[in-house]
Write a protein that holds these residues in place. Structure first.
Motif: not given
Length: 140
Positions: A70-76
């Motif tokens: 959730a802290t990686l908003p641009t990840e797949d």
């Protein structure tokens, strides 16, 4: 807010909140000069997230992974999908196990259909036999 207020706001026991803190599922709160923990909106949000995941019976290790994702908003979001797919499989396995348990209990229940004295109860007789290492109707 204090931990008691956070507990009331979320319906999560104080001990459980502290457990989640130790497990790293929610951030440690700041301390006030008097030593009390001070919780804010981010704690409320994190705790609500964890509580929802626990209601879905998601294991804590997977909740930790979801929080990280959730802290990686641009990840797949493929990792999120995979995690939920694994949880679905665990639920399906548990349902299969519960159905087998239901069948065993139904077979056991059929051993005593009327009211008898307990020394004539087919269910108790089967349970005693099983405890003695003998085969029973529910575990042939």
């Amino acid at each position: 807010m204090k931990i008691g207020d956070l507990s009331k706001a979320t319906g999560v026991e104080v001990g459980t909140i502290r457990f989640y803190e130790r497990a790293g599922l929610i951030d440690l709160p700041d301390r006030l000069p008097n030593g009390y923990r001070s919780y804010g909106p981010r704690h409320l949000e994190s705790l609500a997230f964890v509580r929802h995941c626990r209601a879905l019976d998601i294991p804590m290790a997977d909740i930790r992974r979801l929080l990280d994702l959730a802290t990686l908003p641009t990840e797949d979001c493929g990792n999120v999908n995979e995690l939920v797919d694994e949880q679905i499989e665990r639920v399906r396995a548990r349902i299969k196990s519960l159905r087998a348990l239901e069948k065993q209990l139904t077979v056991l229940r059929a051993k005593c259909t009327d009211h008898h004295q307990t020394n004539e109860c087919g269910i108790l007789s089967e349970l005693v036999s099983a405890a003695s290492g003998e085969a029973c109707v529910c575990h042939p």
